[in-house]
Design an enzyme around this catalytic site. Sequence first.
Site, PDB file in Angstrom:
ATOM      1  N   THR A 114       1.019  -1.121  -0.231  1.00 59.20           N
ATOM      2  CA  THR A 114       0.077   0.028   0.108  1.00 59.20           C
ATOM      3  C   THR A 114       0.902   1.281  -0.011  1.00 59.20           C
ATOM      4  O   THR A 114       0.564   2.195  -0.591  1.00 59.20           O
ATOM      5  CB  THR A 114      -1.018   0.213   1.151  1.00 59.20           C
ATOM      6  OG1 THR A 114      -0.149   0.190   2.613  1.00 59.20           O
ATOM      7  CG2 THR A 114      -1.797  -1.198   1.198  1.00 59.20           C
ATOM      8  N   LEU A 173      -2.642   4.708   0.075  1.00 56.82           N
ATOM      9  CA  LEU A 173      -4.030   4.409  -0.251  1.00 56.82           C
ATOM     10  C   LEU A 173      -4.368   2.927  -0.077  1.00 56.82           C
ATOM     11  O   LEU A 173      -4.000   1.947  -0.774  1.00 56.82           O
ATOM     12  CB  LEU A 173      -4.739   4.725  -1.493  1.00 56.82           C
ATOM     13  CG  LEU A 173      -6.134   4.630  -1.582  1.00 56.82           C
ATOM     14  CD1 LEU A 173      -6.835   5.269  -0.507  1.00 56.82           C
ATOM     15  CD2 LEU A 173      -6.536   5.002  -2.951  1.00 56.82           C
ATOM     16  N   HIS A 174      -4.391   2.419   1.447  1.00 51.98           N
ATOM     17  CA  HIS A 174      -4.423   1.233   1.998  1.00 51.98           C
ATOM     18  C   HIS A 174      -5.601   0.203   1.401  1.00 51.98           C
ATOM     19  O   HIS A 174      -5.264  -0.641   0.634  1.00 51.98           O
ATOM     20  CB  HIS A 174      -4.380   0.985   3.334  1.00 51.98           C
ATOM     21  CG  HIS A 174      -3.185   2.021   3.920  1.00 51.98           C
ATOM     22  ND1 HIS A 174      -1.997   1.697   3.967  1.00 51.98           N
ATOM     23  CD2 HIS A 174      -3.513   3.049   4.431  1.00 51.98           C
ATOM     24  CE1 HIS A 174      -1.331   2.500   4.517  1.00 51.98           C
ATOM     25  NE2 HIS A 174      -2.221   3.422   5.068  1.00 51.98           N
ATOM     26  N   ASP A 175      -6.702   0.338   2.002  1.00 49.84           N
ATOM     27  CA  ASP A 175      -7.834  -0.660   1.949  1.00 49.84           C
ATOM     28  C   ASP A 175      -8.240  -0.911   0.619  1.00 49.84           C
ATOM     29  O   ASP A 175      -8.700  -2.077   0.211  1.00 49.84           O
ATOM     30  CB  ASP A 175      -9.179  -0.269   2.734  1.00 49.84           C
ATOM     31  CG  ASP A 175      -8.747  -0.215   4.369  1.00 49.84           C
ATOM     32  OD1 ASP A 175      -7.598  -0.884   4.681  1.00 49.84           O
ATOM     33  OD2 ASP A 175      -9.348   0.479   5.117  1.00 49.84           O
TER      34      ASP A 175
END
Length: 313
Positions: free
Chosen positions: A196, A242-244
């Site tokens: 990420t 921007l992880h999820d």
Amino acid sequence: MPPPRKIIIDTDPGQDDAVAILLALASPELDVLGITAVAGNVPLARTEENVRKICELAGRRDMAVYAGADRPLTRDLVTAEYLHGVTGLDGPDLPAPTMPLQAMHGADFIVETLRNAAPGSVTLCTLGPLTNIALALQQAPEIAAAIAEIVSMGGGFFEGGNVTPAAEFNIYVDPEAAVIVFGSGVPVTLIPLDVTHQCLTTQARLDAFYALGTTAGTAVGELLSFFERYDEAKYGTDGGPLHDPCVIAWLLTPEIFGGKLINVEVETASRLTQGMTVADWWGVTDRVPNVRYLRDVDADAFFQLLVEHIRLL
Ligand code: BDR
Ligand code: CA
């Protein structure tokens, strides 16, 4: 087109959770059976309300939303308002939701859904601490058979941690839950900070969301403009990670990611490294591989996928 893949999203919105939910709801390839909220970035009363705000933004007032655990299995809750703001969704001015919250506990919804599902037919997408999934597996271990895969944003190894030098937030908040999930025997795909941190919300990428000129596009731009501020200062980058949404992107375009099946264990005892995901990338132990650990992503392809889908809302 094959029938849509059945998924349950477990989440603690969080601006990046919100974009992940929007991506899933915009994807005809996915059938979202329900969304369960967990305490994490902000307390449960905020995360369940935020899930409903996002569903309404996506025009999905019909979505079944459940509140799950309000604290980790054994620890006190740690939250992250410093990153997400006091509401968890600071940035856009989203109206208070009016769609209902389901009465059932989120973990019970997961158990009931999986008990009634065909073997290997439902994918669990986790965007927050793993408390609800661990509770469901503890309550009804037989549900493991119905799970196709658990795809989880959490952990980090080569990048280190983001909440301590060793630990990533989702695993740090409830490491005991992560131990249960990673040891469940269910196929787990882990999307750690190593991936990420390659997905930066640069100004050019944010501009592409605003340029859609839609309510959802503008909301995504505003969510991510707020979200990146803390991390831009912390990492000195143009944009923040921007992880999820990577979890949903993995379901839609696995070919843009790289990784391999390895052993990952979670530290729960050490003062300095609790919540660390110890990833045996080089196979230097004889511990049994239990996690598909992703390490690479084509970030441009990822943002292109996101913009194309947000356009559909
Ligand atoms: C994870 O922690 C939260 O702050 C984000 O929503 C993401 O799920 C990243 O460490
Ligand atoms: Ca999250």
